[in-house]
Design a protein around this motif. Structure first.
Motif: not given
Ligand code: SF4
Lengths: 212, 473
Positions: B151-161
């Protein structure tokens, strides 16, 4: 993401067409590991007299006194008046990051570049499109009166000038909804928080080791 | 009786939190792996929004892309990293993991290593999971019958959150490889042959399941090598069914379920295979016995040929697009049309990367090298174990001694010369026999020329100084 409803903001004018993302934030600053901290380098080439590179102490750099944002009367500006095709060039999300980090909450222009137009609201930055002729008038009013502020009402989709003139603007309903409620993609997913929690409760029976 | 389903269908169905009207679904993510390059802005985003990780225990981090691999630089830990950008990225990962309370194997932890080696090794990768990481080679973990992709960085954040991703279901592709591999032919050769066959876009839009007797007889290491490169065939997801080999590998690993839960897990995992009668959108079959050791000659993983073969002649290309890309590749690689692959001389040899840096890979290379010397024409031969634990195991078996005696450098774990983000890189024009997964222009250093091969083939090439058929070695 910060919610956007009403704002009574000090206005700064950037009287220049086709402001590209490289001008908004030059490429040497993209190496950063952060999405904050770009504010000091917003419009770097216009703002400073020397060449900018990452890691400098911006307060020690020679400012360009002619650049509008360096003038005392525009300190603390939250609304940027701009010209056509604002935000053209590369897709860097660092451009809206830099504008927001500097303190801008809204940009008003006759037109915006596509990608920038998509990126900005995801970061809580409101973009308002008004006619070129209206912009001409606003630019003139800002220049004529120090401390010029605009009242922006997003739910009503209206901008009110100090003289009481009311200007309506168009807005995509989905973007409006996200901005008013401070929702980014994550925020939207989090509207399903209960469904996610329910899923976890269900799965914890099926596959407890995942949640151990 | 329910409809027969593919393995991918089962994994997908088990993780749908909510089906959306637009055809996408909110998919639950069981495991999230993090490294230093694609996570900093995601953490920053979380912080800015005042959010915290949805489920802390789902996350596991380790630095790999930027870490130096020499003992000299590693001895000082993070502060010893000479390159400033790299140091800051590794430091930032440490700080973020500490601040949010995420488990991280730091630079000199024996469990540190390439994230795709570490996950399975720790049992953090388990059958039936959905697993993501901000890295395209996350496909590796599909070897465990897990639904895993980059996944990309914005999805990394999405998964974290949110512990979820918004996804659209892919189509099903089956790669059926039956028969017995010849001695000296490995999992790496299978996947290179597959990519040569279907091309780098052959799997685009598909979840790619590997099945058949040749796949079943592979170890977990071999299956990981295959799934790792599914992405090079265009598929974000590679998959292999769960069987006894999988269970034996997972059992007893630190993050694996224990005791009663193990029994429950085992029963659940045994269903993680494609039902008979399930329909794939596309099927490709290969005969394992016909696969030779492979060598890539060009600048895309599909530009590959058997070791007995030759560099192709652009005059034989099927169309103008292919002709042009061959001409361009031959020019970049400094090769002649119809040149025998065995005539390619090597400047450097790299054994490592998330494709081939596990214990089995090092053993396979050591067998070839034992008692021999690296050719004097080879400037550098590197072995970079995939993790601190792989390194420890190899040392316990004396493999390091075999490599060092032959003239190889024995390094600390990390991505290293796979992508040349640290100091390990090729010089312009240099040919490298590499066990990694990408041979793009400049991938291993500006102007560098990468040839993708198996560990055994890389070892043989190091000794001979040019490519050679390891079966005759
Ligand atoms: S070893 Fe190479 S391919 Fe694998 S994660 Fe590291 S850089 Fe990426």
């Amino acid at each position: 993401m910060q919610k956007f409803t009403q704002l009574n903001g000090l206005v700064a004018p950037l009287d220049r067409a086709n402001v590209d993302t490289d001008l908004i934030i030059p490429k040497q600053f993209l190496k950063s590991i952060k999405r904050t901290g770009f504010g000091p380098n917003l419009f770097d080439e216009l703002r400073y007299l020397d060449e900018g590179y990452p890691g400098q102490d911006a307060s020690q750099r020679p400012l360009n006194p002619d650049f509008v944002l360096n003038q005392p009367r525009y300190q603390g500006a939250e609304v940027l008046l701009a010209r056509q095709n604002f935000g053209c060039g590369s897709s860097r999300e660092h451009a809206p990051w830099a504008l927001v980090d500097f303190g801008f909450r809204a940009v008003i222009a006759p037109s915006f570049a596509d990608i920038f137009f998509n990126n900005a609201p995801k970061n809580g930055l409101l973009l308002i499109q008004l006619d070129e002729a209206v912009l001409d008038r606003l630019f003139a009013e800002v220049a004529a009166s120090e401390g010029y502020r605009l009242l922006i009402d997003l739910p009503a989709q209206k901008v009110t000038t100090p003289s009481g003139e009311v200007l309506s603007f168009e807005m995509d309903p989905f973007r409006k909804h996200c901005l008013i409620n401070g929702l980014d993609d994550i925020g939207i997913t989090l509207q399903d928080a209960q469904a996610i929690k329910d899923y976890e409760v269900r799965q914890a029976q099926q596959t407890p080791w995942i949640f151990a | 009786m329910s409809q027969p389903r593919t393995l991918y269908d089962k994994l997908w169905d088990a993780h749908v939190v909510k089906q959306r009207e637009d055809g996408t679904a909110l998919l639950y993510i069981d495991r999230h792996l993090l490294h230093e390059v694609t996570s900093p802005q995601a953490f920053e985003g979380l912080r800015l929004a005042g959010r915290s990780p949805w489920r802390l225990g789902a996350n596991l981090a380790t630095p790999d892309h930027n870490v130096p691999t020499t003992q000299k630089e590693r001895a000082q830990g993070v502060s010893g990293i000479e390159d400033e950008t790299s140091r800051i990225q590794v430091q930032t990962l440490d700080e973020n993991c500490d601040a949010f309370g995420i488990t991280e194997f730091k630079i000199n932890d024996v469990r540190q290593g390439i994230v795709h080696v570490v996950g399975p090794e720790q049992g953090a990768t388990l059958p039936g999971m959905t697993l993501v990481c901000g890295d395209s080679h996350t496909a590796t973990h599909g070897a465990f019958a897990a639904l895993a992709h980059g996944v990309g960085t914005s999805e990394v954040e999405h998964v974290l959150a949110t512990q979820c991703l918004i996804q659209r279901k892919m189509k099903n592709l089956l790669i059926q490889v039956d028969g017995r591999l010849q001695p000296g032919v490995t999992a790496k050769d299978i996947i290179l042959a597959v990519i040569g066959e279907i091309g780098t876009a052959g799997g685009t839009g598909y979840a790619m399941e590997f099945a058949g007797s040749a796949i079943e007889s592979l170890s977990m290491e071999g299956r990981m090598t295959i799934c790792n490169m599914a992405i090079e065939a265009g598929a974000r997801v590679g998959l292999v069914a769960c069987d006894q080999t999988t269970l034996d590998y997972v059992k007893g690993r630190p993050f694996a379920p224990q005791g009663e839960q193990w029994a429950q897990a085992e029963a659940y995992w045994k269903n993680l295979h494609t039902d008979s009668g399930a329909v794939f959108d596309k099927v490709v079959t290969l005969d394992a016995a016909a696969i030779e050791p492979q060598v890539s000659w060009g600048t895309s993983p599909e530009m590959v040929a058997p070791i007995s073969g030759q560099v192709p002649n652009p005059a034989d290309a099927v169309d103008e697009t292919q002709r042009k890309s061959w001409v361009r590749a031959l020019e970049y690689m400094g090769l002649q049309p119809n040149q025998a692959l065995t005539d390619i001389r090597l400047d450097r040899v790299f054994i490592g990367s998330c494709t081939n840096s596990r214990i089995e890979d090092l053993r396979a290379a050591a067998v070839v090298i034992k008692g021999r010397k690296v050719a004097s024409s080879v400037k550098q031969a590197l072995v970079v174990p995939g993790s601190g634990l792989v390194k420890q195991q190899a040392e316990a078996e004396g493999l390091d001694q075999v490599f060092v005696a032959a003239g190889f450098e024995w390094r600390e774990p990390g991505c290293s010369m796979c992508l040349a983000m640290n100091a390990d890189k090729l010089g312009a024009g240099e040919h490298c026999a590499s066990t990694s997964n990408r041979n793009f222009e400049g991938r291993q250093g500006y102007g560098g020329r990468t040839h993708l091969v198996s560990p055994a083939m890389a070892a043989a090439a190091a000794i001979a100084g040019h490519f050679i058929d390891v079966r005759q070695f």
